[in-house]
Write a protein that holds these residues in place. Sequence first.
Motif, mmCIF file in Angstrom:
data_model
loop_
_atom_site.group_PDB
_atom_site.id
_atom_site.type_symbol
_atom_site.label_atom_id
_atom_site.label_comp_id
_atom_site.label_asym_id
_atom_site.label_seq_id
_atom_site.Cartn_x
_atom_site.Cartn_y
_atom_site.Cartn_z
ATOM 1 N N UNK A 1 11.479 6.856 -1.973
ATOM 2 C CA UNK A 1 10.512 5.896 -1.450
ATOM 3 C C UNK A 1 10.852 5.497 -0.021
ATOM 4 N N UNK A 2 12.136 5.390 0.293
ATOM 5 C CA UNK A 2 12.530 5.005 1.649
ATOM 6 C C UNK A 2 12.039 6.022 2.670
ATOM 7 N N UNK A 3 12.033 7.288 2.289
ATOM 8 C CA UNK A 3 11.529 8.332 3.179
ATOM 9 C C UNK A 3 10.012 8.284 3.275
ATOM 10 N N UNK A 4 9.336 8.136 2.143
ATOM 11 C CA UNK A 4 7.873 8.186 2.117
ATOM 12 C C UNK A 4 7.256 6.976 2.815
ATOM 13 N N UNK B 1 1.784 4.450 8.223
ATOM 14 C CA UNK B 1 0.854 4.307 9.348
ATOM 15 C C UNK B 1 0.164 5.608 9.690
ATOM 16 N N UNK B 2 0.560 6.721 9.012
ATOM 17 C CA UNK B 2 -0.034 8.020 9.310
ATOM 18 C C UNK B 2 -1.385 8.151 8.618
ATOM 19 N N UNK B 3 -2.174 9.095 9.072
ATOM 20 C CA UNK B 3 -3.508 9.309 8.496
ATOM 21 C C UNK B 3 -3.398 9.851 7.083
ATOM 22 N N UNK C 1 0.827 -1.198 0.000
ATOM 23 C CA UNK C 1 0.000 0.000 0.000
ATOM 24 C C UNK C 1 0.864 1.251 0.000
ATOM 25 N N UNK C 2 0.363 2.280 -0.633
ATOM 26 C CA UNK C 2 1.068 3.552 -0.626
ATOM 27 C C UNK C 2 0.862 4.288 0.689
ATOM 28 N N UNK C 3 1.453 5.451 0.785
ATOM 29 C CA UNK C 3 1.343 6.261 1.999
ATOM 30 C C UNK C 3 1.078 7.707 1.617
#
Length: 339
Positions: free
Chosen positions: A329-332, A337-339, A99-101
Amino acid sequence: MIDKIKAHIEEVAAFTADDLQAVEAFRIQYLGKKGLLNDFFAAFKTVPNEEKKAYGQAINELKTAATEKVNGLKEALTDKAADAGKYGDLTRPAESVSLGARHPISIVKNQIIDIFSRIGFNVSEGPEIEDDWHNFTALNLPEYHPARDMQDTFFIQTDPDILLRTHTSSVQVRYMENNQPPIRTISPGRVYRNEAISARSHCFFHQVEGLYIDKDVSFADLKQTLQFFTTEMFGKSEIRLRPSYFPFTEPSAEVDVYWGLETETDYRITKGTGWLEIMGCGMVDPNVLSNCGIDPNEYSGFAFGMGIDRIAMLLYGIPDIRLLSENDVRFLEQFKSAL
């Protein structure tokens, strides 16, 4: 005899199979050298002349139906076998989908919008490519005003009247031009300034600016609004307002929130004072109201503005503003788990 052939046609139409062996047995039963079709053809000479035409048509219909059934089943089962060989057991549980973030900028922006929407603020948007009137002049920054030097600007081509907006206050001007008080709106968006890129500054960043125009709006209303915001956003209710200067507000102030001195990070980001600057604010200058077609003798209001990037860096402990725009991507992935 014809009725018997038609009964076989119905059986052929209803036939189905799960493997190629059953299909082959079916083919031999009808189309093989000793199959039913050969028996029907052999019996053709015993059919009365007046029935030969109908009999022949029935045999051809049975042959066509059997042939199409065999070919169709073979093709379907062959494709299924090929898929199974390519993908393995298709009944196995699939691998989990990554899943993306949400981007931290989006997370913080949505939180700010949610907080102000609870006290009646709507969201307004405007163009990122602006004209001089909406970005400067209407905001009490006429040509050659020294305060224009506070904002290094990107101009479009050689036209000094067209530029990349330096703040979202331009959206507030457009909103006031098209709406009469009471006005209660926030304007989130990306802005641009011709600054050197470093760990602490960038040539583009994100702001949220708020505007409230109505009768008898006071500085006390502004303070209470900002106190509600800091309590909801940071869980800290102690704020202070220091006198400052902005061309479009008078009086103007910088807003500090008491962050505390509980950790080494607190000492670092507050420079040992415990206080952290989070935004600028003030009462809307009467000239700005007049420029936007609002009577300053009847209405008053306040405005405020904050940097979304700065707040995101503060909340998530991000040390370098450049991380917010590099799409690493490693940062994102840290924000899944954030809203």
